[in-house]
Design an enzyme around this catalytic site. Structure first.
Site, short mmCIF file in Angstrom:
data_model
loop_
_atom_site.label_atom_id
_atom_site.label_comp_id
_atom_site.label_asym_id
_atom_site.label_seq_id
_atom_site.Cartn_x
_atom_site.Cartn_y
_atom_site.Cartn_z
N SER A 150 86.78 136.47 14.76
CA SER A 150 85.55 136.08 15.44
C SER A 150 84.68 135.25 14.50
O SER A 150 84.80 135.36 13.27
CB SER A 150 84.76 137.32 15.88
OG SER A 150 83.48 136.98 16.36
N TYR A 163 81.00 145.56 13.88
CA TYR A 163 81.88 144.52 14.41
C TYR A 163 82.01 143.35 13.43
O TYR A 163 83.11 142.88 13.15
CB TYR A 163 81.34 144.02 15.76
CG TYR A 163 82.20 142.96 16.41
CD1 TYR A 163 83.40 143.31 17.01
CD2 TYR A 163 81.80 141.63 16.43
CE1 TYR A 163 84.18 142.33 17.63
CE2 TYR A 163 82.57 140.66 17.04
CZ TYR A 163 83.77 141.01 17.63
OH TYR A 163 84.55 140.05 18.24
N SER A 166 84.16 144.35 10.57
CA SER A 166 85.57 144.45 10.93
C SER A 166 86.23 143.08 11.00
O SER A 166 87.39 142.91 10.59
CB SER A 166 85.72 145.18 12.27
OG SER A 166 85.32 144.38 13.37
N LYS A 167 85.50 142.08 11.48
CA LYS A 167 86.10 140.75 11.61
C LYS A 167 86.16 140.03 10.25
O LYS A 167 87.09 139.25 10.00
CB LYS A 167 85.32 139.92 12.63
CG LYS A 167 85.46 140.46 14.05
CD LYS A 167 86.93 140.60 14.48
CE LYS A 167 87.09 141.06 15.90
NZ LYS A 167 88.51 141.18 16.31
N ILE A 196 83.05 133.79 24.09
CA ILE A 196 84.06 133.45 25.09
C ILE A 196 83.77 134.28 26.33
O ILE A 196 83.43 135.48 26.23
CB ILE A 196 85.48 133.75 24.57
CG1 ILE A 196 85.72 133.06 23.22
CG2 ILE A 196 86.53 133.32 25.61
CD1 ILE A 196 85.63 131.55 23.24
#
Length: 265
Positions: A150, A163, A166-167, A196
């Site tokens: 991401s 998040y 994690s990316k 997206i």
């Protein structure tokens, strides 16, 4: 893309491809595109009903009926069975697409360890284990790996702390194993989408009005002035997995309408 490059993307025909997170969003769109390109698919997802729906779309567009390997990838035994069933059914593995992941809202003040562990377990730990188990099979085929990361892994955004972490981990994982596996002729890359249009933000807690406002804001947060479509990410995954990208490895490719390059003024 030149005609010979288009033919190289068609090199995915007959390639055994394991796609996780295939029951929705980018994973589902990638599955359908790979089916159109003639890949042989093993599809993992947690929502069995949606997974069957995606499999039906794969066959309706001319693809061969996929092997379904549903289950929760935070279950270590499930991960092992996913690989075993894929190899037992097809006899080999050419491409791994790690698309499974979750989005969770929360800051350093509100993200407790339970939520942190949940995000890291599915977004990072399961990817690590699945990739580790797939590598011996990919060595035999000189295959390729594409991880779905991401823009959040490349840029800092408040309110989605676990998040983002994690990316970032997935981007570094991609670069590290690209170097480790290069001598085995396995290529490893990641795609880094911006916003997206999928259900991921709604599953993270946004209601319809909040989601509509979020998408509208993309006119300012993305240089191209809009959110992206699943197909735009799937096309890039297919490119990186194919022989058209035969000299590309260790890349974290932004698919984000320019968002990664933007700075406040």
């Amino acid at each position: 893309m030149a005609s010979d490059d288009i033919l190289k993307v068609s090199s995915l025909r007959g390639k055994v491809t394991l796609i996780t997170g295939a029951s929705s969003g980018i994973g589902a769109g990638t599955s359908i595109l790979f089916a159109k390109l003639g890949a042989l698919l093993a599809l993992n997802g947690r929502d069995l009903e949606n997974l069957h729906r995606v499999a039906k779309q794969c066959t309706e567009c001319g693809g061969i009926e996929p092997l379904l390997v549903p289950g929760d990838l935070t279950d270590e035994e499930m991960v092992r069975k996913t690989v075993e069933k894929t190899i037992s059914h097809f006899g080999r593995l050419d491409v791994l697409v790690n698309s499974a992941g979750i989005l969770a809202m929360g800051s350093i003040e509100t993200t407790d360890l339970t939520q942190f562990d949940k995000v890291m377990n599915i977004n990072v730990r399961s990817v690590y284990q699945l990739t580790q188990l797939c590598v011996p099979h990919l060595i035999k085929t000189k295959g390729s790996i594409v991880n779905v990361s991401s823009v959040n892994g490349q840029r800092a955004f408040p309110g989605v702390l676990a998040y983002c972490m994690s990316k970032s981990a997935i981007d570094q994982f991609t670069r590290c194993i690209a170097l480790e596996l290069a001598c085995k002729q396995i290529r490893v890359n990641s795609v880094c989408p911006g916003v997206i249009i999928t259900d991921v933000h709604k599953r993270a807690g946004l209601d319809e009005d909040q989601y509509a406002q979020f998408l509208d804001k993309c006119r300012q947060t993305h240089a191209l002035g809009r959110p992206g479509e699943v197909e735009e990410v799937a096309n890039s995954i297919a490119f990186l997995a194919s022989d058209a990208a035969s000299f590309i490895t260790g890349v974290n490719l932004p698919i984000d309408g320019g968002r990664h390059a933007m700075c406040p003024r």
